[in-house]
Design a protein around this motif. Structure first.
Motif, mmCIF file in Angstrom:
data_model
loop_
_atom_site.group_PDB
_atom_site.id
_atom_site.type_symbol
_atom_site.label_atom_id
_atom_site.label_comp_id
_atom_site.label_asym_id
_atom_site.label_seq_id
_atom_site.Cartn_x
_atom_site.Cartn_y
_atom_site.Cartn_z
ATOM 1 N N ILE A 1 -0.565 -4.038 -7.785
ATOM 2 C CA ILE A 1 -0.553 -3.303 -9.052
ATOM 3 C C ILE A 1 -2.003 -3.199 -9.502
ATOM 4 O O ILE A 1 -2.667 -4.215 -9.734
ATOM 5 C CB ILE A 1 0.278 -4.018 -10.134
ATOM 6 N N ASP A 2 -2.495 -1.953 -9.625
ATOM 7 C CA ASP A 2 -3.905 -1.726 -9.953
ATOM 8 C C ASP A 2 -4.818 -2.536 -9.033
ATOM 9 O O ASP A 2 -5.749 -3.209 -9.477
ATOM 10 C CB ASP A 2 -4.181 -2.075 -11.423
ATOM 11 N N ARG A 3 -4.472 -2.495 -7.737
ATOM 12 C CA ARG A 3 -5.238 -3.159 -6.677
ATOM 13 C C ARG A 3 -5.230 -4.684 -6.765
ATOM 14 O O ARG A 3 -6.035 -5.356 -6.116
ATOM 15 C CB ARG A 3 -6.694 -2.663 -6.672
ATOM 16 N N LYS A 4 -4.298 -5.222 -7.554
ATOM 17 C CA LYS A 4 -4.174 -6.671 -7.673
ATOM 18 C C LYS A 4 -2.925 -7.107 -6.922
ATOM 19 O O LYS A 4 -1.823 -6.645 -7.192
ATOM 20 C CB LYS A 4 -4.074 -7.099 -9.138
ATOM 21 N N ARG A 5 -3.106 -8.008 -5.977
ATOM 22 C CA ARG A 5 -1.997 -8.482 -5.146
ATOM 23 C C ARG A 5 -1.024 -9.309 -5.990
ATOM 24 O O ARG A 5 -1.424 -10.146 -6.792
ATOM 25 C CB ARG A 5 -2.528 -9.353 -3.998
ATOM 26 N N ILE A 6 0.274 -9.072 -5.817
ATOM 27 C CA ILE A 6 1.283 -9.859 -6.516
ATOM 28 C C ILE A 6 2.270 -10.408 -5.494
ATOM 29 O O ILE A 6 2.568 -9.770 -4.482
ATOM 30 C CB ILE A 6 2.039 -9.025 -7.574
ATOM 31 N N PRO B 1 -0.899 3.988 -17.872
ATOM 32 C CA PRO B 1 -0.561 4.255 -16.459
ATOM 33 C C PRO B 1 -1.102 3.152 -15.541
ATOM 34 O O PRO B 1 -2.199 2.633 -15.762
ATOM 35 C CB PRO B 1 -1.250 5.595 -16.177
ATOM 36 N N ILE B 2 -0.317 2.800 -14.557
ATOM 37 C CA ILE B 2 -0.735 1.811 -13.559
ATOM 38 C C ILE B 2 -0.507 2.396 -12.173
ATOM 39 O O ILE B 2 0.328 3.292 -11.981
ATOM 40 C CB ILE B 2 0.035 0.480 -13.702
ATOM 41 N N GLN B 3 -1.258 1.885 -11.210
ATOM 42 C CA GLN B 3 -1.157 2.341 -9.828
ATOM 43 C C GLN B 3 -0.418 1.285 -8.999
ATOM 44 O O GLN B 3 -0.801 0.110 -9.000
ATOM 45 C CB GLN B 3 -2.547 2.584 -9.237
ATOM 46 N N LEU B 4 0.638 1.709 -8.334
ATOM 47 C CA LEU B 4 1.391 0.814 -7.458
ATOM 48 C C LEU B 4 1.143 1.211 -6.011
ATOM 49 O O LEU B 4 1.318 2.376 -5.640
ATOM 50 C CB LEU B 4 2.884 0.900 -7.748
ATOM 51 N N GLU B 5 0.716 0.254 -5.217
ATOM 52 C CA GLU B 5 0.573 0.474 -3.781
ATOM 53 C C GLU B 5 1.858 -0.009 -3.118
ATOM 54 O O GLU B 5 2.244 -1.179 -3.253
ATOM 55 C CB GLU B 5 -0.631 -0.278 -3.221
ATOM 56 N N LEU B 6 2.537 0.887 -2.407
ATOM 57 C CA LEU B 6 3.847 0.606 -1.844
ATOM 58 C C LEU B 6 3.837 0.636 -0.327
ATOM 59 O O LEU B 6 2.946 1.227 0.297
ATOM 60 C CB LEU B 6 4.870 1.635 -2.344
ATOM 61 N N LEU B 7 4.857 -0.002 0.226
ATOM 62 C CA LEU B 7 5.123 0.078 1.660
ATOM 63 C C LEU B 7 6.550 0.593 1.808
ATOM 64 O O LEU B 7 7.506 -0.085 1.422
ATOM 65 C CB LEU B 7 4.974 -1.299 2.318
ATOM 66 N N ARG B 8 6.690 1.820 2.344
ATOM 67 C CA ARG B 8 8.005 2.443 2.493
ATOM 68 C C ARG B 8 8.203 2.836 3.950
ATOM 69 O O ARG B 8 7.494 3.699 4.478
ATOM 70 C CB ARG B 8 8.116 3.673 1.598
ATOM 71 N N LYS B 9 9.146 2.174 4.589
ATOM 72 C CA LYS B 9 9.418 2.426 6.010
ATOM 73 C C LYS B 9 8.141 2.367 6.839
ATOM 74 O O LYS B 9 7.827 3.257 7.631
ATOM 75 C CB LYS B 9 10.109 3.790 6.189
ATOM 76 N N ARG B 10 7.369 1.299 6.597
ATOM 77 C CA ARG B 10 6.138 0.989 7.337
ATOM 78 C C ARG B 10 4.999 1.959 7.030
ATOM 79 O O ARG B 10 3.983 1.969 7.721
ATOM 80 C CB ARG B 10 6.401 0.953 8.843
ATOM 81 N N LYS B 11 5.177 2.806 6.026
ATOM 82 C CA LYS B 11 4.108 3.711 5.614
ATOM 83 C C LYS B 11 3.609 3.320 4.222
ATOM 84 O O LYS B 11 4.407 3.045 3.338
ATOM 85 C CB LYS B 11 4.609 5.159 5.606
ATOM 86 N N GLU B 12 2.283 3.300 4.060
ATOM 87 C CA GLU B 12 1.695 2.962 2.771
ATOM 88 C C GLU B 12 1.528 4.206 1.912
ATOM 89 O O GLU B 12 1.162 5.270 2.424
ATOM 90 C CB GLU B 12 0.330 2.276 2.965
ATOM 91 N N LEU B 13 1.824 4.069 0.627
ATOM 92 C CA LEU B 13 1.608 5.164 -0.315
ATOM 93 C C LEU B 13 1.334 4.584 -1.691
ATOM 94 O O LEU B 13 1.634 3.417 -1.967
ATOM 95 C CB LEU B 13 2.819 6.091 -0.371
ATOM 96 N N THR B 14 0.740 5.413 -2.550
ATOM 97 C CA THR B 14 0.376 4.989 -3.897
ATOM 98 C C THR B 14 1.044 5.908 -4.909
ATOM 99 O O THR B 14 1.045 7.137 -4.746
ATOM 100 C CB THR B 14 -1.149 5.033 -4.086
#
Length: 321
Positions: A115-120, A137-150
């Protein structure tokens, strides 16, 4: 006594013990002709006369069996119903309708990495940040079916009843299952991982007790273990087997610690013998084990007192489901 074995039934069932032939003279270099007031007729068979590596193997046998029992149970669960284990990332398990999460495109099964480049790594950290960032607004870095997206998402200030600022249900627990032929391998890895976690928890408890004066929290004695067993049984067979495996790992870790009166304490004296090439005085070793036993019994009484207080107050160690 049947043959060479002494069986006993005690009024206070604190635990079991194994006293080997010739164990009384395990320490020191003297050869005693009697043990337990009975003559030693075959000194070569006596425990104290065996090589150090054989004595170390015997001392560690209980610890090894506790660990193997946990491996067998966890492997069975991995191959059958599965085991709920903590994961590195937070996973989305449900997305509420008409929520910021749905509007931003979050989907069930997405793994939230940052979340906002902070590991949780915990759900509590995620909930805390989402609440603090309400309206921003916050930025979430996700992993969806082995693909990364923000994705960008704005937690809401006005939260509907039963939902959170973002509108997702999250968990860092995942049920893992493996084929029967690979389950023992992953069962061994999981048992080793939890053993390390138990050791780290015990270390923190001792540090907090000695340096900070904090009483041990989340620790159960005989009364607490009985209470936990009842709760685990009420949850079903899977929960019971999982609890037994964790209890067995706890016994293995505690018993291998270099504390006099425990197997780890006896192993410690054998290690001294291997390094110095000289046995520790039987008198000093016996004294150390007696002191260690007294401290352990005092600790058990101390923890049991808090167990009784907790039971009388209606509190439990496991969350109610």
């Amino acid at each position: 006594r049947i043959g060479e074995t002494l069986y006993s039934v005690n009024l206070l069932p604190v635990g079991g013990f194994v006293k080997l032939y010739g164990e009384d003279s395990a320490g020191g270099g003297s050869v005693r002709r009697t043990t337990n007031d009975n003559p030693i007729t075959d000194i070569k068979r006596a425990f104290y006369a065996r090589p150090a590596w054989q004595r170390a193997t015997i001392v560690l046998a209980g610890v090894i069996m506790n660990f193997l029992l946990a491996v067998v149970l966890i492997s069975y669960l991995f191959a059958g119903p599965g085991v709920a284990v903590p994961t590195k990332n937070i996973k989305v398990v449900e997305v509420a309708k008409n929520s910021p999460a749905e509007a931003s495109g979050l989907k069930r099964g997405d793994e939230i990495i940052t979340i906002d480049r902070k590991r949780i790594n915990t759900t509590s950290d995620f909930a805390k940040i989402a609440k603090e960032k309400a309206g921003k607004p916050i930025q979430l870095e996700l992993l969806r079916k082995r693909k990364e997206l923000t994705v960008s998402i704005t937690p809401r200030k006005k939260v509907p009843e039963g939902q959170g600022p973002i509108g997702v249900a999250i968990s860092n627990i995942e049920v893992k299952k493996y084929p029967w032929y690979s389950a023992p391998f992953f069962g061994t890895l999981e048992a080793a991982k939890f053993s390390l976690m138990i050791f780290q928890g015990l270390s923190e408890m001792v540090i907090n007790l000695i340096l900070r004066g904090q009483p041990p929290a989340g620790v159960a004695g005989p009364v607490g273990v009985a209470q936990l067993t009842g709760q685990a049984v009420s949850y079903g067979v899977v929960a019971t087997l999982w609890f037994v495996s964790l209890l067995s790992l706890n016994l293995a870790v505690v018993n291998v610690l270099p504390i006099p009166a425990l197997d780890g304490g006896r192993l410690f004296f054998i290690m001294i013998e291997l390094v110095t090439r000289k046995k520790v005085s039987a008198r000093y070793e016996a004294m150390a084990h007696a002191i260690g036993l007294a401290v352990l019994l005092a600790l058990i009484l101390f923890i049991t007192f808090f167990d009784i207080v907790r039971v009388l107050s209606g509190q439990t160690l496991l969350p109610k489901m």
